[in-house]
Write a protein that holds these residues in place. Structure first.
Motif, mmCIF file in Angstrom:
data_model
loop_
_atom_site.group_PDB
_atom_site.id
_atom_site.type_symbol
_atom_site.label_atom_id
_atom_site.label_comp_id
_atom_site.label_asym_id
_atom_site.label_seq_id
_atom_site.Cartn_x
_atom_site.Cartn_y
_atom_site.Cartn_z
ATOM 1 N N VAL A 17 18.346 -31.105 2.237
ATOM 2 C CA VAL A 17 19.976 -31.235 2.366
ATOM 3 C C VAL A 17 20.269 -29.755 2.362
ATOM 4 O O VAL A 17 21.179 -29.239 3.226
ATOM 5 C CB VAL A 17 20.343 -32.135 1.370
ATOM 6 C CG1 VAL A 17 21.933 -31.987 1.609
ATOM 7 C CG2 VAL A 17 20.107 -33.630 1.859
ATOM 8 N N TYR A 18 19.863 -29.062 1.137
ATOM 9 C CA TYR A 18 20.221 -27.600 1.098
ATOM 10 C C TYR A 18 20.068 -26.541 2.398
ATOM 11 O O TYR A 18 20.808 -26.059 2.884
ATOM 12 C CB TYR A 18 19.670 -27.259 -0.239
ATOM 13 C CG TYR A 18 19.807 -25.869 -0.492
ATOM 14 C CD1 TYR A 18 20.859 -25.250 -0.978
ATOM 15 C CD2 TYR A 18 18.635 -24.753 -0.104
ATOM 16 C CE1 TYR A 18 21.050 -23.925 -1.072
ATOM 17 C CE2 TYR A 18 18.967 -23.568 -0.343
ATOM 18 C CZ TYR A 18 20.183 -23.007 -0.899
ATOM 19 O OH TYR A 18 20.392 -21.841 -0.850
ATOM 20 N N ALA A 19 18.940 -26.947 2.683
ATOM 21 C CA ALA A 19 18.369 -26.365 3.830
ATOM 22 C C ALA A 19 19.121 -26.421 5.280
ATOM 23 O O ALA A 19 19.511 -25.809 6.054
ATOM 24 C CB ALA A 19 16.798 -26.414 4.234
ATOM 25 N N GLY A 20 19.509 -27.996 5.403
ATOM 26 C CA GLY A 20 20.348 -28.262 6.617
ATOM 27 C C GLY A 20 21.901 -27.648 6.368
ATOM 28 O O GLY A 20 22.556 -27.442 7.342
ATOM 29 N N ARG B 171 16.503 -32.099 6.849
ATOM 30 C CA ARG B 171 17.211 -30.860 7.169
ATOM 31 C C ARG B 171 17.847 -31.095 8.629
ATOM 32 O O ARG B 171 18.777 -30.864 8.931
ATOM 33 C CB ARG B 171 15.998 -29.587 7.370
ATOM 34 C CG ARG B 171 17.057 -28.256 7.969
ATOM 35 C CD ARG B 171 16.027 -27.237 7.766
ATOM 36 N NE ARG B 171 16.313 -26.054 8.407
ATOM 37 C CZ ARG B 171 16.311 -25.945 9.754
ATOM 38 N NH1 ARG B 171 15.635 -26.585 10.589
ATOM 39 N NH2 ARG B 171 16.673 -24.468 10.226
ATOM 40 N N ALA B 172 16.816 -31.574 9.611
ATOM 41 C CA ALA B 172 17.221 -31.850 10.881
ATOM 42 C C ALA B 172 18.389 -32.780 10.963
ATOM 43 O O ALA B 172 19.359 -32.660 11.796
ATOM 44 C CB ALA B 172 16.180 -32.233 11.861
ATOM 45 N N VAL C 239 24.271 -34.610 11.308
ATOM 46 C CA VAL C 239 25.298 -35.412 10.640
ATOM 47 C C VAL C 239 26.423 -34.521 10.444
ATOM 48 O O VAL C 239 27.607 -35.047 10.617
ATOM 49 C CB VAL C 239 24.673 -36.163 9.202
ATOM 50 C CG1 VAL C 239 26.108 -36.672 8.695
ATOM 51 C CG2 VAL C 239 23.656 -37.286 9.648
ATOM 52 N N CYS C 240 26.283 -33.268 10.105
ATOM 53 C CA CYS C 240 27.212 -32.540 9.702
ATOM 54 C C CYS C 240 28.211 -32.129 10.900
ATOM 55 O O CYS C 240 29.624 -31.907 10.703
ATOM 56 C CB CYS C 240 26.885 -31.034 9.148
ATOM 57 S SG CYS C 240 26.378 -31.101 7.558
ATOM 58 N N VAL D 35 14.599 -41.244 6.693
ATOM 59 C CA VAL D 35 13.638 -40.850 5.821
ATOM 60 C C VAL D 35 12.919 -42.075 5.201
ATOM 61 O O VAL D 35 11.698 -41.855 5.005
ATOM 62 C CB VAL D 35 14.346 -40.044 4.570
ATOM 63 C CG1 VAL D 35 13.499 -39.959 3.624
ATOM 64 C CG2 VAL D 35 14.911 -38.746 5.470
ATOM 65 N N VAL D 36 13.448 -43.093 5.051
ATOM 66 C CA VAL D 36 13.005 -44.215 4.354
ATOM 67 C C VAL D 36 11.917 -44.868 5.173
ATOM 68 O O VAL D 36 10.698 -45.297 4.705
ATOM 69 C CB VAL D 36 13.911 -45.340 3.800
ATOM 70 C CG1 VAL D 36 13.281 -46.722 3.510
ATOM 71 C CG2 VAL D 36 14.777 -44.872 2.530
#
Lengths: 325, 311
Positions: free
Chosen positions: A117-120, A208-209, A214-215, A246-247
């Motif tokens: 999430v941080y890298a994204g 990240r992708a 989503v952002c 992810v899940v």
């Protein structure tokens, strides 16, 4: 939905049957099965007795029926080394492997998702770039090599953690576990981290992708316009939407984690069923090898089935496209 | 409408000329070279391949000629001089006095040999199966793709390990095992691009010319499916090297008489805890550099061949 479930179960049964046939061909049809199923040190009388017991004078289809019959009873022969049923020995080692795989899976999510999430969120920052560079390394370095480096750094150079073994264990409901004792936890950190690193890289890239995608969505803009704190936006609005893929991936990867545990368990001398497999290969204890294969195949096929069914329950598009096809 | 006609008439002469001057290959090469990391990867990989090919000429000693080994030189740290010849062991020696630099160069040969040969066979089988599946469709397609799905639903390492457990060690056996676990990736890749290509007009034109099935498949269809195949092949060769190293490390891969990098690492593993890190560390670094170099090239190739990213 029922059509889809039935189809999917049918596919799983097909996979199981195909693997059973392949194992049968590998063990019985190619080469002399007596060589494989009898202790290499056996004498003539024992070989003759085993040939008769295995019914190798019977036609091939009858042998196959026999093999399948034994398979359903979980009877895959007796270990040469331990002198006990192969399945029983494997099942005894299963909890250690499962403990390691599940811990690694949790580590992969707990460390991988925040980093992803941080890298994204900050793809061009130094931190974001180093996370990505790290995940590429985690991807391309062979598993066993990462394990050796972990041992070299944390056990040999720094001397912080033990290099191998399972440490002290506690019995819970008849199953021995490590994670409830301090010594056991210390022994578990390195192997679990080793097994988690590869999946962690996968989680980081995926998160990240997805975060970047989503952002850009309208509802994130709207949430910002409403004046929500960025913590709330990340934790509620972004995280919720990236967790589904992810899940799913992680569910499917649990199977490959059990397979890759073979490597980690060998490097760290962790007494799970992967280590047992390697020991059995070195000792030519073939009934145990066959038992390991059949058990792992059943586990992987079951996991794939459950994940697929759960996924189709969550996302109707999957089952609709499958039924039409 | 008139606008369309106008651009249709003018555009090709206006824009096609500068493109026609460059061959597609040159253009791809140019795009590839724009990325510095990929160039470093390519140079590194070329160097590794050359070192492997010319290992007998470069290596200070033949690490498997026992006459050249001196037990007195056993376990020397990097940079020590030999007790008997005075030569320097830049990367140290193992417990039998074997020069690690030579051992790594020879190990690289085995690692690359296994990976390339298995790659060639896996591509041949996978491409044939994938093209046939896409071209004929129907029952042949579903039969081949069922096999591919079955193969891909189990981790490669599991299948390879079990096969080698039943067969025993051997360079040839490792190669066969790698082919078995890898063909499906190529089959799936080729099929997905061939299915799109097979619907296009030039394939129909080839049918009208009454060309044979094999000619259409391999001369018309396949060349147009190459780009994704090349990308998958670079990723897979790195995977093959890593998988072979892992299998050999676990003791199920190549025999002791022909050690690859993975087996060298495994041999040094026992000395790791007693502080002789170099026996294991340096073969590992060689392995990692090779894999990372290939991955850097592969990452760039993926971008180069991706039409969405082309200018």
């Amino acid at each position: 939905m029922i059509v889809y479930i039935l189809r999917r179960i049918g596919q799983s049964l097909f996979a199981l049957a195909a693997m059973a046939i392949l194992v049968f061909i590998g063990v019985f049809a190619i080469g002399n099965p007596v060589d494989i199923l009898v202790n290499p040190e056996a004498n003539q009388a024992e070989i003759a007795a085993t040939t008769a017991r295995l019914g190798l004078d019977k036609p091939l289809w009858e042998q196959f029926a026999r093999f399948v019959g034994h398979l359903f009873q979980g009877d895959l022969g007796t270990s040469f080394v331990y002198g006990r049923p192969a399945m029983e020995i494997i099942l005894q080692r299963l909890p250690a492997t499962m403990e390691l795989a599940v811990t690694a899976l949790i580590l992969a999510v707990v460390i991988g998702v925040p980093l992803g999430v941080y890298a994204g969120l900050k793809p061009d920052s130094i931190g974001g770039r180093s996370v990505m560079a790290g995940s590429i390394l985690g991807f391309s370095l062979p598993n066993f090599w990462q394990g050796l480096l972990l041992i070299l750094i944390f056990a040999v150079l720094l001397g912080w953690l033990p290099a191998g073994g399972r440490g002290e264990t506690v019995e819970v409901l008849g199953i021995r576990v490590s994670f409830l004792t301090l010594d056991g936890l210390r022994h578990m950190i390195l192997p679990a981290l080793n097994l988690a690193l590869f999946k962690m890289s996968l989680v980081i890239r995926l998160t990240r992708a997805n975060t970047r995608e989503v952002c850009l969505q309208e509802y994130i803009k709207f949430a910002r316009a409403k004046g929500l704190s960025s913590t709330r936006i990340v934790l509620v609005h972004i995280l919720k939407n990236i967790m589904i893929p992810v899940v799913t991936i992680l569910g499917l990867e649990l199977g490959s984690m059990i397979a890759f545990a073979v490597v980690t368990e060998t490097v760290f001398a962790w007494p799970g069923m992967g280590k047992l497999l390697i020991d059995s290969i070195n000792l030519l204890d073939r009934p145990v090898i066959v038992a390991y294969l059949m058990l792992t195949v059943v586990i992987i096929v079951t996991i794939n089935l459950i994940v697929d069914l759960l996924y189709s329950a969550l996302d109707p598009r999957v089952r609709l496209s499958q039924v039409k096809a | 409408m008139s606008d369309d006609a106008l651009t249709a008439g003018l555009a090709p002469t206006a824009t096609a000329e500068p493109l026609a001057a460059d061959s597609p290959f040159k253009r791809l090469l140019h795009t590839f070279l724009e990325d510095k990391l990929a160039v470093i990867g390519l140079v590194l990989f070329t160097l590794v391949v050359l070192l492997a090919i010319f290992a007998p000429l470069i290596a200070p000693q033949n690490p498997y000629d026992l006459a050249q080994l001196d037990v007195l030189d056993g376990g020397l740290p990097p940079g020590s001089a030999s007790m008997s010849t005075g030569g320097i062991y830049y990367l140290g020696t193992d417990e039998q006095g074997r020069d690690m630099l030579s051992a790594i160069l020879y190990g690289l040969r085995i690692s690359l040999l296994v990976a390339t040969v298995s790659l060639a066979f896996a591509i041949a089988i996978g491409v044939t199966a994938g093209t046939m599946a896409a071209y004929f469709g129907g029952k042949i397609d579903s039969l081949i793709m069922r096999m591919v799905d079955l193969q891909l639903s189990f981790p490669a390492i599991l299948i390879a390990l079990i096969l080698l457990a039943l067969w025993g060690r051997g360079v040839d056996k490792v190669i066969i095992a790698l082919v078995i676990v890898q063909w499906a990736y190529y089959a799936r890749t080729v099929r997905s691009s061939a299915i799109v290509e097979a619907r296009k007009d030039y394939i129909e034109a080839a049918h009208c010319l009454a060309l044979s099935h094999s000619r259409i498949m391999f001369h018309h269809l396949l060349p147009n499916c190459l780009p994704p195949l090349i990308v998958v092949a670079t990723v897979q060769i790195a995977q093959a090297i890593a998988l072979e190293a892992t299998l050999s490390f676990l003791g199920a891969g190549v025999p002791i008489t022909e050690p690859s990098l993975g087996l060298l690492i495994a041999n040094g593993y026992n000395y790791l805890l007693s502080g002789r890190y170099w026996v294991s560390l340096f073969p590992g670094i060689a392995l990692v550099l090779t894999i990372v170099a290939i991955n850097l090239v592969g990452d760039r190739l993926r971008d180069v061949f991706n039409p969405r990213l082309q200018k």
